[in-house]
Design an enzyme around this catalytic site. Structure first.
Site, PDB file in Angstrom:
ATOM      1  N   VAL A 119       0.776  -1.234   0.000  1.00 43.12           N
ATOM      2  CA  VAL A 119       0.000   0.000   0.000  1.00 43.12           C
ATOM      3  C   VAL A 119       0.792   1.260   0.000  1.00 43.12           C
ATOM      4  O   VAL A 119       0.275   2.293  -0.060  1.00 43.12           O
ATOM      5  CB  VAL A 119      -0.902   0.108   1.173  1.00 43.12           C
ATOM      6  CG1 VAL A 119      -0.442   1.076   2.188  1.00 43.12           C
ATOM      7  CG2 VAL A 119      -2.226   0.499   0.725  1.00 43.12           C
ATOM      8  N   ARG A 123      -1.560  -0.520  -0.618  1.00 40.85           N
ATOM      9  CA  ARG A 123      -0.853  -1.446  -1.405  1.00 40.85           C
ATOM     10  C   ARG A 123      -0.917  -2.460  -0.606  1.00 40.85           C
ATOM     11  O   ARG A 123      -1.055  -1.991   0.457  1.00 40.85           O
ATOM     12  CB  ARG A 123       0.160  -0.813  -1.736  1.00 40.85           C
ATOM     13  CG  ARG A 123       1.480  -0.946  -1.637  1.00 40.85           C
ATOM     14  CD  ARG A 123       2.302  -0.249  -1.536  1.00 40.85           C
ATOM     15  NE  ARG A 123       2.335   0.876  -1.245  1.00 40.85           N
ATOM     16  CZ  ARG A 123       2.457   1.243  -1.136  1.00 40.85           C
ATOM     17  NH1 ARG A 123       2.544   0.659  -1.372  1.00 40.85           N
ATOM     18  NH2 ARG A 123       2.600   2.117  -0.909  1.00 40.85           N
ATOM     19  N   LEU A 167      -8.340   1.563  -1.957  1.00 37.51           N
ATOM     20  CA  LEU A 167      -7.232   2.307  -1.377  1.00 37.51           C
ATOM     21  C   LEU A 167      -5.937   2.113  -2.151  1.00 37.51           C
ATOM     22  O   LEU A 167      -5.109   3.014  -2.242  1.00 37.51           O
ATOM     23  CB  LEU A 167      -7.024   1.897   0.081  1.00 37.51           C
ATOM     24  CG  LEU A 167      -8.080   2.379   1.081  1.00 37.51           C
ATOM     25  CD1 LEU A 167      -7.712   1.962   2.495  1.00 37.51           C
ATOM     26  CD2 LEU A 167      -8.252   3.882   1.014  1.00 37.51           C
ATOM     27  N   GLU A 168      -5.758   0.917  -2.701  1.00 41.95           N
ATOM     28  CA  GLU A 168      -4.504   0.610  -3.370  1.00 41.95           C
ATOM     29  C   GLU A 168      -4.394   1.198  -4.770  1.00 41.95           C
ATOM     30  O   GLU A 168      -3.322   1.636  -5.165  1.00 41.95           O
ATOM     31  CB  GLU A 168      -4.287  -0.907  -3.438  1.00 41.95           C
ATOM     32  CG  GLU A 168      -4.144  -1.579  -2.092  1.00 41.95           C
ATOM     33  CD  GLU A 168      -2.931  -1.100  -1.326  1.00 41.95           C
ATOM     34  OE1 GLU A 168      -2.026  -0.510  -1.933  1.00 41.95           O
ATOM     35  OE2 GLU A 168      -2.885  -1.300  -0.105  1.00 41.95           O
ATOM     36  N   SER A 169      -5.474   1.200  -5.525  1.00 36.02           N
ATOM     37  CA  SER A 169      -5.374   1.666  -6.915  1.00 36.02           C
ATOM     38  C   SER A 169      -6.602   2.408  -7.385  1.00 36.02           C
ATOM     39  O   SER A 169      -6.815   2.530  -8.590  1.00 36.02           O
ATOM     40  CB  SER A 169      -5.111   0.471  -7.847  1.00 36.02           C
ATOM     41  OG  SER A 169      -6.250  -0.371  -7.912  1.00 36.02           O
TER      42      SER A 169
END
Length: 444
Positions: free
Chosen positions: A7, A21, A171-173
């Protein structure tokens, strides 16, 4: 040592997308979140915050950066040649190695990002404003609706809530809209060549070469963040090798393509492997009873919801909390902010990223995607995050006053929190361990 996912690198970009991530995540400090309480065994990712004061210097010749980069590329090429035998000793063929490094050059931008990733500090509440923004919640609901059949199958197989998987994806992408465009071999090789964290990035580079050897992706299609996190949910290479799955059955574990199925299933598998408890929440916002002994708000103080209830804890509406298993009390902003009763699944999400802010962000976003309400308690929005130098100053002052923090490293972890509690008791304050600017001023 915890195996983390990715992350951090995309995190800086995520923040810019209103939303970023699994990575053994050295880089969550890409956007440092100064959560007031870092309660787990997790190390705080708070590195040096550099001065923003202007420096008077002679103007450098216009060609200087080019000369420096040219020298770096020359030395970097030599490093690539010297690293080749080590890779071959790990089972990488010469052909795979040479194909992976074809056209790869030293990436000064990666080093710049690595050096500057700790320039920013954010309070937990500022982070949550972005992590669970209206836009991200709405996009999360749309993503779940669009991929419901796939997510239902993933949930049935791994027992992990589809909304939690979707929240990590968000949240990651930003639900696949920003997966990173850096050439992964180039980024990892640049970071391995750099002396700051050589061992870690050499390990990731070998793992990336093993992924190429397996044929899951072509070298130039292996893209990701500057720090080596890949795909829709930002796995670092070592996490990919251990936890990525081929859920589509096409013979490849494709976490990069437009179809997010393998990435989402891999994330669920990752959480399941670390002990996800089906049907258990990550946490529940609670009311703290008057007279509560704040020294009990520790990760190692575990009680059943009924036992906490006997001490006066209820959910935010005043109702008893169902028996989801042993839990602890988390006060990320001390006595002045929201409080949570957290369960084992909090720890499981923490394996993805050790920052409390990230875990709360994933948990809260997943709740909002499910249709649950926002966090009800106010945050101390008048407070600001402490700068790195201020955190070190606080540790020095605490230690000098007899409240030993053991280290002067600028990281607000369990030892510093206990030292803050000790100081608070000594001056008649609520001993909630909240390392605030007010505490620093009092220490001064």
């Amino acid at each position: 040592m915890k195996i983390l996912c990715g992350v951090a690198a995309v995190f800086a970009a995520q923040m810019a997308t209103a939303s970023e991530r699994p990575l053994a995540r050295p880089d969550f400090d890409a956007q440092v979140v100064q959560a007031a309480l870092v309660v787990g065994p997790a190390p705080s990712h708070l590195a040096v915050v550099r001065s923003k004061r202007p420096v008077v210097r002679e103007a450098a010749p216009a060609t200087a950066p080019r000369v420096e980069l040219a020298a770096s590329n020359s030395e970097f090429s030599g490093w690539i040649k010297s690293f080749r035998p080590r890779a071959l000793s790990k089972g990488i063929s010469g052909a795979t190695y040479d194909r992976a490094f074809q056209g790869v050059r030293y990436d000064a931008d990666v080093i710049k990002r690595d050096r500057n990733q700790s320039e920013f500090t954010k309070t937990l509440w500022d982070y949550l404003d972005t992590a669970a923004s209206d836009a991200r919640i709405a996009n999360g609901k749309k993503a779940v609706a669009k991929h419901r059949a796939t997510l239902d199958r993933i949930e049935a197989k791994y027992g992990v809530d589809k909304e939690v998987v979707a929240a990590i994806w968000g949240l990651e992408s930003a639900y696949g809209t920003f997966t990173g465009s850096k050439d992964l071999i180039g980024s990892l090789a640049t970071l391995a060549y750099d002396a700051r964290r050589t061992e870690f990035f050499e390990q990731q580079l070998i793992a990336a070469l093993q992924i190429l050897r397996a044929g899951d992706v072509a070298p130039r299609n292996m893209t990701g963040s500057w720090a080596g996190a890949m795909g829709h949910t930002q796995f670092i290479p070592t996490s990919y090798l251990e936890y990525a799955v081929d859920f589509t059955g096409d013979g490849k574990r494709d976490i990069w393509g437009s179809d997010p199925t393998d990435a989402l299933a891999s994330t669920a598998n990752y959480l399941a492997k670390f002990g996800w408890v089906k049907g258990q929440p990550w946490g529940v916002e609670v009311r703290v009873p008057s007279g509560f002994d704040y020294a009990m708000a520790k990760r190692d103080v575990l009680k059943s919801p009924a036992q906490w209830g006997a001490l006066g804890f209820t959910d935010i509406k005043g109702n008893a909390i169902p028996n989801h298993g042993k839990a602890s009390i988390l006060l990320p902003a001390g006595a002045k902010g929201a409080a949570f009763m957290i369960f084992k699944n909090f720890e499981v999400i923490e394996r993805y990223n050790t920052a409390d802010a990230y875990v709360i962000g994933v948990g809260h976003l997943s709740d909002r995607i499910k249709g649950k309400p926002a966090i009800q308690s106010p945050w101390p929005r008048g407070d600001r995050a402490l700068k790195f130098a201020e955190r070190k100053e606080m540790q020095r002052l605490l230690t000098a006053k007899g409240f030993d923090t053991k280290k002067i490293d600028g990281r607000i972890g369990p030892l510093t929190i206990e030292a803050v509690r000790g100081f608070q008791r000594s001056v008649g304050l609520v001993p909630d361990g909240y390392a605030s600017l007010d505490i620093l001023k009092r220490l001064r």
